[in-house]
Design a protein around this motif. Structure first.
Motif, PDB file in Angstrom:
ATOM      1  N   THR A 107     -39.533  26.658 -40.368  1.00 46.80           N
ATOM      2  CA  THR A 107     -40.622  26.926 -41.268  1.00 46.80           C
ATOM      3  C   THR A 107     -41.662  25.974 -41.735  1.00 46.80           C
ATOM      4  O   THR A 107     -42.891  26.043 -41.657  1.00 46.80           O
ATOM      5  N   SER A 108     -40.962  24.793 -41.812  1.00 49.90           N
ATOM      6  CA  SER A 108     -41.952  23.520 -41.953  1.00 49.90           C
ATOM      7  C   SER A 108     -42.625  23.072 -40.814  1.00 49.90           C
ATOM      8  O   SER A 108     -43.925  22.547 -40.892  1.00 49.90           O
ATOM      9  N   SER A 109     -42.126  23.072 -39.496  1.00 44.13           N
ATOM     10  CA  SER A 109     -43.181  22.743 -38.395  1.00 44.13           C
ATOM     11  C   SER A 109     -44.067  23.959 -38.264  1.00 44.13           C
ATOM     12  O   SER A 109     -45.312  23.555 -37.805  1.00 44.13           O
ATOM     13  N   SER A 110     -43.809  25.287 -38.464  1.00 47.35           N
ATOM     14  CA  SER A 110     -44.836  26.274 -38.480  1.00 47.35           C
ATOM     15  C   SER A 110     -46.004  25.792 -39.180  1.00 47.35           C
ATOM     16  O   SER A 110     -46.905  26.396 -38.843  1.00 47.35           O
ATOM     17  N   HIS A 111     -45.771  25.525 -40.531  1.00 43.38           N
ATOM     18  CA  HIS A 111     -46.863  25.277 -41.511  1.00 43.38           C
ATOM     19  C   HIS A 111     -47.406  23.854 -41.522  1.00 43.38           C
ATOM     20  O   HIS A 111     -48.137  23.588 -42.219  1.00 43.38           O
ATOM     21  N   GLU A 112     -46.630  23.013 -40.758  1.00 46.91           N
ATOM     22  CA  GLU A 112     -46.972  21.319 -40.754  1.00 46.91           C
ATOM     23  C   GLU A 112     -46.899  20.982 -41.945  1.00 46.91           C
ATOM     24  O   GLU A 112     -47.848  20.330 -42.581  1.00 46.91           O
ATOM     25  N   ARG A 113     -45.757  21.062 -42.723  1.00 43.67           N
ATOM     26  CA  ARG A 113     -45.448  20.546 -44.087  1.00 43.67           C
ATOM     27  C   ARG A 113     -44.513  19.589 -44.254  1.00 43.67           C
ATOM     28  O   ARG A 113     -43.826  19.316 -43.095  1.00 43.67           O
ATOM     29  N   VAL A 114     -44.286  19.168 -45.355  1.00 40.51           N
ATOM     30  CA  VAL A 114     -43.135  18.096 -45.513  1.00 40.51           C
ATOM     31  C   VAL A 114     -42.132  19.001 -46.566  1.00 40.51           C
ATOM     32  O   VAL A 114     -42.574  19.658 -47.549  1.00 40.51           O
ATOM     33  N   SER A 115     -40.713  19.115 -45.859  1.00 36.52           N
ATOM     34  CA  SER A 115     -39.830  19.956 -46.718  1.00 36.52           C
ATOM     35  C   SER A 115     -38.846  18.854 -47.333  1.00 36.52           C
ATOM     36  O   SER A 115     -38.311  17.826 -46.699  1.00 36.52           O
ATOM     37  N   VAL A 116     -38.794  18.765 -48.704  1.00 35.24           N
ATOM     38  CA  VAL A 116     -37.999  17.879 -49.590  1.00 35.24           C
ATOM     39  C   VAL A 116     -37.001  18.767 -50.007  1.00 35.24           C
ATOM     40  O   VAL A 116     -36.990  19.665 -50.554  1.00 35.24           O
TER      41      VAL A 116
ATOM     42  N   ALA B 118     -46.477  20.098 -49.088  1.00 39.05           N
ATOM     43  CA  ALA B 118     -45.101  19.828 -49.372  1.00 39.05           C
ATOM     44  C   ALA B 118     -44.238  20.668 -50.046  1.00 39.05           C
ATOM     45  O   ALA B 118     -44.757  21.170 -51.244  1.00 39.05           O
ATOM     46  N   ARG B 119     -43.008  21.023 -49.803  1.00 42.86           N
ATOM     47  CA  ARG B 119     -42.382  22.176 -50.558  1.00 42.86           C
ATOM     48  C   ARG B 119     -40.914  21.586 -50.875  1.00 42.86           C
ATOM     49  O   ARG B 119     -40.223  21.006 -49.881  1.00 42.86           O
ATOM     50  N   ALA B 120     -40.440  21.806 -51.928  1.00 41.52           N
ATOM     51  CA  ALA B 120     -38.986  21.571 -52.369  1.00 41.52           C
ATOM     52  C   ALA B 120     -37.980  22.406 -52.350  1.00 41.52           C
ATOM     53  O   ALA B 120     -38.295  23.732 -52.780  1.00 41.52           O
ATOM     54  N   THR B 121     -36.960  22.302 -51.880  1.00 43.32           N
ATOM     55  CA  THR B 121     -35.619  23.284 -51.735  1.00 43.32           C
ATOM     56  C   THR B 121     -34.640  22.510 -52.342  1.00 43.32           C
ATOM     57  O   THR B 121     -34.100  21.542 -52.012  1.00 43.32           O
ATOM     58  N   ILE B 122     -33.801  23.131 -53.601  1.00 41.16           N
ATOM     59  CA  ILE B 122     -32.700  22.410 -54.180  1.00 41.16           C
ATOM     60  C   ILE B 122     -31.486  23.436 -53.774  1.00 41.16           C
ATOM     61  O   ILE B 122     -31.606  24.725 -54.233  1.00 41.16           O
ATOM     62  N   LEU B 123     -30.678  22.955 -52.896  1.00 42.39           N
ATOM     63  CA  LEU B 123     -29.757  23.817 -52.409  1.00 42.39           C
ATOM     64  C   LEU B 123     -28.665  24.154 -53.262  1.00 42.39           C
ATOM     65  O   LEU B 123     -28.257  25.152 -53.302  1.00 42.39           O
ATOM     66  N   GLY B 124     -28.425  23.537 -54.188  1.00 42.56           N
ATOM     67  CA  GLY B 124     -27.496  23.604 -55.399  1.00 42.56           C
ATOM     68  C   GLY B 124     -26.080  24.153 -55.093  1.00 42.56           C
ATOM     69  O   GLY B 124     -25.288  23.520 -53.791  1.00 42.56           O
ATOM     70  N   HIS B 125     -25.532  25.139 -55.674  1.00 40.29           N
ATOM     71  CA  HIS B 125     -24.040  25.116 -55.607  1.00 40.29           C
ATOM     72  C   HIS B 125     -23.447  25.992 -54.200  1.00 40.29           C
ATOM     73  O   HIS B 125     -22.402  26.233 -54.049  1.00 40.29           O
ATOM     74  N   ILE B 126     -24.717  26.407 -53.335  1.00 37.55           N
ATOM     75  CA  ILE B 126     -24.280  27.042 -52.072  1.00 37.55           C
ATOM     76  C   ILE B 126     -23.546  26.039 -51.266  1.00 37.55           C
ATOM     77  O   ILE B 126     -22.675  26.295 -50.356  1.00 37.55           O
ATOM     78  N   GLN B 127     -23.648  24.813 -51.580  1.00 37.01           N
ATOM     79  CA  GLN B 127     -22.708  23.646 -50.946  1.00 37.01           C
ATOM     80  C   GLN B 127     -21.388  23.754 -51.292  1.00 37.01           C
ATOM     81  O   GLN B 127     -20.576  23.065 -50.573  1.00 37.01           O
ATOM     82  N   ARG B 128     -20.899  24.562 -52.147  1.00 37.97           N
ATOM     83  CA  ARG B 128     -19.640  24.412 -52.458  1.00 37.97           C
ATOM     84  C   ARG B 128     -18.900  25.584 -52.068  1.00 37.97           C
ATOM     85  O   ARG B 128     -17.615  25.739 -52.000  1.00 37.97           O
TER      86      ARG B 128
END
Length: 319
Positions: free
Chosen positions: A156-165, A242-252
């Protein structure tokens, strides 16, 4: 050694169930009675203890989380709580205890050993922040969970030419960010061990745009924090969305990888061996592919070293 018990404590990690399974079945194979303690040290001081058999751990090796459940206990941090925990174990006739968790759980295991309970710790935490072992149970799965997420975000970042943090877990340890960033081809990896310069980050992004880059992936460890703030600043300075994504507890969560299942099985087996050898106040881990055991005091005192070489590789390959 006739009767042992196992508990999981602190934050859950994929592979904890595989470790429980290994402890229970190894103990039974060696003709021991094996008890399960629910809800960690909190369950211990409340006497939530039951006998386990082979069926108790059937069909759990592939499951995330912990079938014994986990909880944090403020009471167990006190001397009175620790004495009560030791008394409960003695009342049940438990000769040895396997504690699966992170550094906080190891402090609890060490406290019980001072009251005469034979204890062995297994490193169950996604953070990979225990210095005595190369890898902790759950780390590999967490990295692969992040990798799957950033692969999708890159589309999605490529499609919109964005920065994904993308902000990942790990407390003050940047290993999840480093490993996932390297495997996922991140343009920038921000970890607490190295810090960052927002101006340098923005310059890197603008230079990439001049080279024709359609998107940028920035991985941020939570110990640095502020994915939202970083994304906002990047957009203000560069003019690139630029868009921020906080993955959080999905990582556990999620089914543990083969690496975590095998690591948990090897360490769980060795933990029971140590108890049968009369060893106490030990933690098990892996160094250079070999299973090791270390005195818990020594393990907790070790200073963790950041993998500078791997970080330098990641930076060199990011341009």
């Amino acid at each position: 050694m006739k009767k042992i018990a196992v508990l999981t404590s602190g934050g859950d990690a994929p592979g904890m169930n595989a470790a429980i399974r290994a402890v229970v079945r190894t103990g039974l194979d060696k003709k021991l009675t094996v008890m399960g303690i629910q809800r960690g040290f909190s369950g211990l001081i409340n006497g939530e203890i039951f006998e386990m058999d082979r069926r108790s751990v059937a069909d759990i090796i592939q499951r995330g989380g912990t079938v014994l459940r986990t909880a944090r206990s403020e009471e167990f941090k006190t001397e009175a709580g620790q004495k009560k925990g030791a008394a409960i174990l003695n009342a049940f006739g438990i000769d040895g205890l396997v504690v699966i968790g992170g550094d906080g759980s190891f402090h609890g295991a060490r406290a019980l050993s001072k009251y005469g309970i034979n204890t062995v710790g297994l490193p169950g935490t996604i953070d990979n922040d225990l210095a005595y072992t190369d890898y902790t149970i759950g780390f590999d799965t967490a990295v692969n969970t992040v990798l799957d997420a950033i692969n999708k975000l890159r589309d999605t970042s490529s499609s919109h030419e964005r920065v994904s943090v993308v902000e990942v877990m790990g407390r003050n340890c940047g290993d999840i960010a480093l490993y996932a960033g390297l495997a996922g081809g991140a343009e920038s990896i921000i970890v607490p061990e190295k810090g960052y310069d927002i101006n340098e980050l923005c310059r890197t992004i603008l230079e990439g745009k001049l080279r024709g880059k359609r998107h940028n992936l920035v991985i941020v460890a939570e110990g640095v924090g502020g994915a939202n703030d970083i994304a906002k600043k990047v957009e203000e300075v560069t003019g690139i969305g630029a868009r921020a994504t906080i993955l959080g507890h999905i990582q556990r969560g999620g089914s543990p990888t083969s690496n975590d299942r095998i690591l948990a099985s090897r360490l769980g087996y060795r933990a029971v061996e140590l108890l049968m050898e009369g060893k106490s106040s030990k933690v098990v881990g892996v160094k250079g592919g070999n299973v090791i055991d270390v005195d818990i005091d020594k393990a907790l005192a070790m200073e963790r070293k950041f993998d500078e070489k791997l970080y330098n590789i990641a930076i060199a390959l990011s341009y």
